[in-house]
Design an enzyme around this catalytic site. Structure first.
Site, PDB file in Angstrom:
ATOM      1  N   CYS A 159      -9.281  -0.889   3.788  1.00  0.00           N
ATOM      2  CA  CYS A 159      -8.294  -0.919   2.686  1.00  0.00           C
ATOM      3  C   CYS A 159      -7.617  -2.564   2.874  1.00  0.00           C
ATOM      4  CB  CYS A 159      -7.185  -0.084   2.735  1.00  0.00           C
ATOM      5  SG  CYS A 159      -7.779   1.481   2.724  1.00  0.00           S
ATOM      6  N   HIS A 299       2.330  -1.958   2.175  1.00  0.00           N
ATOM      7  CA  HIS A 299       1.030  -1.359   2.041  1.00  0.00           C
ATOM      8  C   HIS A 299       1.378   0.116   1.391  1.00  0.00           C
ATOM      9  CE1 HIS A 299      -3.160  -0.220   2.889  1.00  0.00           C
ATOM     10  NE2 HIS A 299      -2.744   0.779   3.835  1.00  0.00           N
ATOM     11  N   HIS A 336      -3.962   4.176  -4.621  1.00  0.00           N
ATOM     12  CA  HIS A 336      -4.346   3.201  -3.581  1.00  0.00           C
ATOM     13  C   HIS A 336      -5.970   2.752  -3.900  1.00  0.00           C
ATOM     14  CE1 HIS A 336      -5.337   1.557   0.261  1.00  0.00           C
ATOM     15  NE2 HIS A 336      -5.122   2.470   0.833  1.00  0.00           N
TER      16      HIS A 336
END
Length: 408
Positions: A159, A299, A336
């Site tokens: 990620c 994040h 996400h």
């Protein structure tokens, strides 16, 4: 280095303006999965890209030979080049590079071709299987489609992949290896295998009855992340190149910090040590003091362990100034995007500086007592931001922070 354009394919819209309008309006891109039957899955919703088309950008034959993540990347790049006002016929394409990150790459292609192998035999596996699937092919196809002959590669760090791509682009531009680099991330892993894997790892929210309220970073009732898909590509240029063509930058990518947790395959350190070191390195690289920063695009995945660890890291770096920061998680709206998340969130941060509006963290109804910063809850805020950070952390303990400064 200056950000002069951006292109977006996202759960909130397939161009930068639509994405930004829906982001600051606090819209959620989550809904029931439409791409395959989710019967038997613990999680049955995601943040899918809607109404996507390659028309006007890709020849139909070329598009059929690309995985969905590559298609996303090429379409986002076309918009980024257009929004930057970059005339590729009037510049040296040997000085234009491509760095495009992805955490997983062509998983849909892999799954489809594996089914062909099992059901129909090896002779029915497509000869395009490998070049459709491999992670570097988004960068490769961008180079081919637009004739960009500078440095060209992919970054793969789960990620953090998209953010690593932008950070490495910054380094190459500083080193003089290119005048322009298109960089960002792309991901298209809303697939049966990916959903099963993340779901069985208990990483995903199971709020199937209310998908739009499922991604709730920093909220006490969060229960996992919502998987998303899409791409975001930024055009980065040296100041000299930008000036020569009289382009107007959105902002400056001023700093890059990276670190490793050396801790666990999926969990962050509780004290946020790795994340803190990435943030400090980005500040140092940009020559920013903690008090110079007004905003952090977190994040903020909406996971029980990740959110408080990031808050601990922010407090460690910013001290008493942490309470004066605006910190928001745009994943509350986009979900996400895994390897594309860093690119999309860097784009959102660039637009925050350019437009003077801070996106909200939606679904923040019952703040977690361990997460006690100003998360811009539920409503965007008009505020001039001069300097900001964008955080991206990945499975394996990969941490990246990008420091962004208002264009002078």
């Amino acid at each position: 280095m200056l950000v002069t354009g951006l292109g977006i394919v996202s759960p909130l819209g397939n161009d930068g303006e639509q994405f930004w309008r829906r982001l600051v309006a606090g819209c959620s891109g989550a809904g029931p999965i439409t791409r395959f039957d989710t019967t038997g899955y613990g999680t049955r919703f995601a943040c899918e890209v809607k109404d996507f088309t390659t028309e006007g950008v890709l020849d139909r034959k070329d598009a059929k030979r690309m995985d969905r993540f590559v298609q996303f990347a090429v379409v986002a790049t076309a918009e980024a080049i257009r929004s930057a006002g970059l005339d590729l016929n009037s510049i040296d394409r040997e000085r234009v590079g491509v760095i495009l990150g992805s955490g997983i790459g062509g998983m849909e292609t892999f799954e489809n071709q594996h089914t062909n192998l099992i059901q129909k035999g090896p002779g029915r596996v497509s000869p395009f299987f490998i070049p459709m699937m491999i992670v570097d092919m988004a960068a490769g196809q961008i180079s081919i489609q637009f004739g960009l002959k500078g440095p060209n590669f992919a970054t793969v760090s789960a990620c953090a992949s998209g953010a690593h791509a932008l950070g490495e682009a910054l380094r190459l531009l500083r080193a003089g290896d290119a005048d322009v680099i298109v960089a960002g991330g792309s991901e298209a892993t809303i697939t049966p295998m990916a959903l099963a894997g993340f779901s069985n790892a208990r990483a995903l929210s199971t709020r199937n009855d209310d998908p739009q309220r499922a991604s709730r970073p920093f909220d006490q009732d969060r229960d996992g992340f919502v998987i998303g898909e899409g791409a975001a590509v930024l055009v980065l240029e040296t100041e000299d190149h930008t000036r020569r063509r009289n382009a107007t930058p959105l902002c400056e990518l001023a700093g890059y910090g990276a670190s490793g947790d050396a801790y666990h395959i999926t969990a962050p350190r509780e004290d946020g040590d790795g994340a803190a070191r990435a943030m400090q390195r980005a500040l140092d690289d940009a020559r920013l003091r903690p008090e110079d920063v007004q905003y952090i695009n977190a994040h903020g995945t909406s996971t029980p362990a990740g959110d408080p660890a990031e808050v601990a890291a922010i407090k460690s770096v910013f001290g008493t100034h942490a309470g004066r920061l605006m910190v928001s998680s745009t994943k509350s709206m986009t979900g996400h995007l895994l390897g594309a998340a860093g690119g999309l969130e860097a784009a959102a941060t660039a637009l925050t500086l350019a437009r003077g509006i801070v996106p909200p963290t939606i679904n923040l109804e019952k703040p977690d007592p361990t997460c006690d910063l100003d998360f811009v809850p539920n409503q965007a805020r008009t505020h001039r931001v001069k300097a900001a950070l964008s955080n991206s952390f990945g499975f394996g303990g990969h941490n990246v922070t990008l420091a962004v400064r208002a264009a002078s």
